[in-house]
Design an enzyme around this catalytic site. Sequence first.
Site, mmCIF file in Angstrom:
data_model
loop_
_atom_site.group_PDB
_atom_site.id
_atom_site.type_symbol
_atom_site.label_atom_id
_atom_site.label_comp_id
_atom_site.label_asym_id
_atom_site.label_seq_id
_atom_site.Cartn_x
_atom_site.Cartn_y
_atom_site.Cartn_z
ATOM 1 N N ARG A 171 8.173 21.139 -70.263
ATOM 2 C CA ARG A 171 8.518 20.432 -69.019
ATOM 3 C C ARG A 171 7.341 19.688 -68.398
ATOM 4 O O ARG A 171 7.320 19.449 -67.191
ATOM 5 C CB ARG A 171 9.132 21.383 -67.990
ATOM 6 C CG ARG A 171 10.415 22.029 -68.470
ATOM 7 C CD ARG A 171 11.295 22.509 -67.337
ATOM 8 N NE ARG A 171 12.447 23.220 -67.878
ATOM 9 C CZ ARG A 171 12.480 24.542 -68.084
ATOM 10 N NH1 ARG A 171 11.445 25.291 -67.770
ATOM 11 N NH2 ARG A 171 13.545 25.098 -68.596
ATOM 12 N N LYS B 264 4.819 4.526 -68.043
ATOM 13 C CA LYS B 264 6.038 4.366 -68.842
ATOM 14 C C LYS B 264 5.814 4.981 -70.219
ATOM 15 O O LYS B 264 4.845 4.657 -70.898
ATOM 16 C CB LYS B 264 6.394 2.885 -69.001
ATOM 17 C CG LYS B 264 7.074 2.298 -67.786
ATOM 18 C CD LYS B 264 7.704 0.939 -68.126
ATOM 19 C CE LYS B 264 8.399 0.347 -66.916
ATOM 20 N NZ LYS B 264 9.032 -0.957 -67.229
ATOM 21 N N GLU C 115 -0.489 -10.688 -72.123
ATOM 22 C CA GLU C 115 -0.213 -9.864 -70.939
ATOM 23 C C GLU C 115 -1.235 -10.129 -69.832
ATOM 24 O O GLU C 115 -0.908 -10.053 -68.645
ATOM 25 C CB GLU C 115 -0.201 -8.370 -71.299
ATOM 26 C CG GLU C 115 0.905 -7.957 -72.272
ATOM 27 C CD GLU C 115 2.296 -7.762 -71.623
ATOM 28 O OE1 GLU C 115 2.398 -7.807 -70.379
ATOM 29 O OE2 GLU C 115 3.263 -7.589 -72.386
ATOM 30 N N LYS D 179 -2.103 -4.091 -62.126
ATOM 31 C CA LYS D 179 -1.036 -3.164 -62.517
ATOM 32 C C LYS D 179 -1.060 -1.927 -61.622
ATOM 33 O O LYS D 179 -0.015 -1.446 -61.185
ATOM 34 C CB LYS D 179 -1.165 -2.774 -63.991
ATOM 35 C CG LYS D 179 -0.021 -1.863 -64.419
ATOM 36 C CD LYS D 179 0.446 -2.060 -65.831
ATOM 37 C CE LYS D 179 1.726 -1.265 -66.081
ATOM 38 N NZ LYS D 179 2.125 -1.226 -67.474
ATOM 39 N N GLU E 193 9.922 1.479 -60.745
ATOM 40 C CA GLU E 193 10.566 0.183 -60.932
ATOM 41 C C GLU E 193 11.859 0.038 -60.145
ATOM 42 O O GLU E 193 12.908 -0.327 -60.678
ATOM 43 C CB GLU E 193 10.806 -0.078 -62.431
ATOM 44 C CG GLU E 193 11.008 -1.555 -62.735
ATOM 45 C CD GLU E 193 10.888 -1.876 -64.220
ATOM 46 O OE1 GLU E 193 9.901 -1.447 -64.846
ATOM 47 O OE2 GLU E 193 11.774 -2.557 -64.738
ATOM 48 N N ARG F 116 7.859 -3.537 -58.993
ATOM 49 C CA ARG F 116 7.325 -3.336 -60.337
ATOM 50 C C ARG F 116 7.996 -4.230 -61.370
ATOM 51 O O ARG F 116 7.408 -4.559 -62.397
ATOM 52 C CB ARG F 116 7.479 -1.865 -60.748
ATOM 53 C CG ARG F 116 6.830 -1.563 -62.083
ATOM 54 C CD ARG F 116 6.714 -0.070 -62.367
ATOM 55 N NE ARG F 116 6.144 0.106 -63.696
ATOM 56 C CZ ARG F 116 5.563 1.209 -64.130
ATOM 57 N NH1 ARG F 116 5.481 2.254 -63.347
ATOM 58 N NH2 ARG F 116 5.066 1.268 -65.349
ATOM 59 N N ASN G 74 7.767 -7.591 -65.559
ATOM 60 C CA ASN G 74 8.629 -7.992 -66.681
ATOM 61 C C ASN G 74 8.703 -9.503 -66.864
ATOM 62 O O ASN G 74 9.510 -9.987 -67.648
ATOM 63 C CB ASN G 74 10.039 -7.426 -66.490
ATOM 64 C CG ASN G 74 10.050 -5.911 -66.573
ATOM 65 O OD1 ASN G 74 9.300 -5.330 -67.348
ATOM 66 N ND2 ASN G 74 10.876 -5.279 -65.751
ATOM 67 N N HIS H 296 9.406 -11.114 -70.166
ATOM 68 C CA HIS H 296 9.940 -10.048 -71.020
ATOM 69 C C HIS H 296 11.441 -10.136 -71.263
ATOM 70 O O HIS H 296 11.921 -9.627 -72.264
ATOM 71 C CB HIS H 296 9.595 -8.670 -70.423
ATOM 72 C CG HIS H 296 8.157 -8.283 -70.633
ATOM 73 N ND1 HIS H 296 7.106 -9.007 -70.114
ATOM 74 C CD2 HIS H 296 7.593 -7.251 -71.328
ATOM 75 C CE1 HIS H 296 5.958 -8.426 -70.462
ATOM 76 N NE2 HIS H 296 6.225 -7.363 -71.196
ATOM 77 N N HIS I 14 11.652 -10.028 -75.010
ATOM 78 C CA HIS I 14 12.294 -8.920 -75.724
ATOM 79 C C HIS I 14 13.411 -9.414 -76.623
ATOM 80 O O HIS I 14 13.582 -8.946 -77.747
ATOM 81 C CB HIS I 14 12.886 -7.916 -74.726
ATOM 82 C CG HIS I 14 11.970 -6.765 -74.445
ATOM 83 N ND1 HIS I 14 12.047 -6.024 -73.291
ATOM 84 C CD2 HIS I 14 10.967 -6.226 -75.166
ATOM 85 C CE1 HIS I 14 11.120 -5.085 -73.308
ATOM 86 N NE2 HIS I 14 10.457 -5.188 -74.436
ATOM 87 N N HIS J 171 4.703 -8.087 -79.839
ATOM 88 C CA HIS J 171 5.254 -8.031 -78.488
ATOM 89 C C HIS J 171 4.649 -9.125 -77.595
ATOM 90 O O HIS J 171 5.365 -9.870 -76.929
ATOM 91 C CB HIS J 171 5.005 -6.652 -77.884
ATOM 92 C CG HIS J 171 5.411 -6.538 -76.450
ATOM 93 N ND1 HIS J 171 6.735 -6.600 -76.050
ATOM 94 C CD2 HIS J 171 4.680 -6.394 -75.307
ATOM 95 C CE1 HIS J 171 6.798 -6.493 -74.728
ATOM 96 N NE2 HIS J 171 5.570 -6.361 -74.262
#
Lengths: 359, 359
Positions: free
Chosen positions: A121, A143, A185, A227, A237, A241, A245, A248, A252, A265
């Site tokens: 956990r 993330k 990025e 960031k 997010e 946040r 993206n 993206h 993506h 990427h």
Amino acid sequence: MKKIRVELAERSYDIFIGSNMLDGTGAKLSLFGLSPKIALISNPTVFALYGELVAGSLKKAGFDLHTVIIPDGEEYKDLRQMQNIYDELLKQKLDRSSGLIALGGGVIGDITGFAASTYMRGISCIQVPTTLLAQVDSSVGGKTGVNHRLGKNMIGTFWQPRLVWIDVETLKSLPKRELLAGLAEVIKYGVIYDGALFAFLESNREKVLGLDNEAIMHIIKRSCEIKAAIVSKDEREAGLRAILNYGHTIGHAVETVTGYTRYLHGEGVAIGMYLEARLSQMLDLADKDQVLRIKSLLDSYGLPSELPDDIDKDSLLLSMQLDKKTVAGKLKFVLPEKIGKVRIEKGAPEEAVRESLQK
Amino acid sequence: MKKIRVELAERSYDIFIGSNMLDGTGAKLSLFGLSPKIALISNPTVFALYGELVAGSLKKAGFDLHTVIIPDGEEYKDLRQMQNIYDELLKQKLDRSSGLIALGGGVIGDITGFAASTYMRGISCIQVPTTLLAQVDSSVGGKTGVNHRLGKNMIGTFWQPRLVWIDVETLKSLPKRELLAGLAEVIKYGVIYDGALFAFLESNREKVLGLDNEAIMHIIKRSCEIKAAIVSKDEREAGLRAILNYGHTIGHAVETVTGYTRYLHGEGVAIGMYLEARLSQMLDLADKDQVLRIKSLLDSYGLPSELPDDIDKDSLLLSMQLDKKTVAGKLKFVLPEKIGKVRIEKGAPEEAVRESLQK
């Protein structure tokens, strides 16, 4: 050495950026009150280059270190590898006070973070990113996740690291193409948040590409600061946040329809940034000169910006509709208004999107 | 209907306890701002009894409901079932605003909570517990997880539900033995926190075992209130929350060495509670009469308290040392001082533990 604090209440942590600091990993970690039993997770390529240095420093600091090597490549970022990691951690009897150290790029960082967030956990995770992309993006912000055959990063958690430990020396072994993908990025941070960083990239191309120590530390630091500022305000997010993206949504989709083999990427994001800027212009949100400045910077760094003719526009649209950022079928875009400022558009008209995909 | 608030800042949620309220599930959930696409996770036994009622109410409230049925039993609480759930959720295109509803006992609750915490980095989870154990324990507090062949609940997260929706009517279909196992956890709350609850159990045995509505709602409410109070103060088990593990150090070991087939969880905990009380007495922390009161209550409800002769004491000790609550080899116990008050003992001497395991 530079230090950046990511403020997240009891989940706050520091990012350190410096050079030749991998052999100090153990001494640093010994301050964290971890159990002696820890594990280093890496891939064969990175471990061959830096494993001995990091592992040696951890052992010297008194840690009982176990190493788990994951095959190199995005295709191994899956639940099967997670199962392998769990097996190893349990066999080696890592406990609730143990830590996992991610030594590698985004794949290693994401999978290690996910393992740390779900082992007993949740245990400590330490990010030691060795690619520019991981240093400016994936190692910061919490993330984590693995891919599913029905989509990238579909399974994962938000789990903040205890420490991010960035040694810019590792970039010297990074293939040029991966360096450029990471720079995409960095360019993104300029567009969404910081005109000065964008201008720095415009006027310091040679130094950046030549890995000039001062220039490269500056852009990593600024990227991490931006960031950190964004993540501190919106950890999960819910709102702000999402500006991370930018590039993206289309990026993506480009990666997906080309089966993740044609573009890295960052290259997908580069194309996405230009096309989404063009969409912004089409919706009268941005001037043409801002859009051209973005394209010029991408081009000058040798990053792709145009969509190749052989990519099917309908497949791209369908892929965007299946994206996990898409809620109730509405396409969500981050659209630049000018360099340094973006807005979130939650229901861009499909026609405009389709048009922006044409040359 | 009774309502209890679990205070956890932005993760706060309500527990509702009532009777005949399953057909109100949909109306309640429609207030939560979820995506229409939701999933109900259950097992064949529970779904046959209550599935139609809950599913019907969700559909009537306008939800696009998908059902995932997991085979009944602790042996299915594993990563393979998780993979099945992820497959279904992705196939059905559940999104970031979707919710998962756990309809069942502890296994269903734990696995659904874990799926919710890791699907797209976390979506809403609604607990509809149908066993007493789940109603007073596992559905409240956010512990989620699956088992690994090297240990129970080794992989999991802390993930708070959005809502816990308890219908005491479901207890009428619960086998008597499972009801008693759930009562062991209620007795635990009495010992660790609330002498009045313990006394209530002593003087209302007939009503409780006869599922008298008022008595059963009272003990569920008090149990949830106590768990809520503890969890609010210590969400991630850094300190206080550990008192919930009273009876569990030995209890888990008893379950483990008997291969999880001989005792239900609550039965293992019942044995653990008595033996740990005896350990407390042995360490001069509790009086003999307190220990006997605990044993008497367990006995009067028909719960086990003594360790059978055929269980090997060395295997028990070894199993405790491998428990995930054990850090750096030190055995951790929650020891009652008197009914309603316990202390945490982090380094109980092995000799005393060994002695407490003897008759």
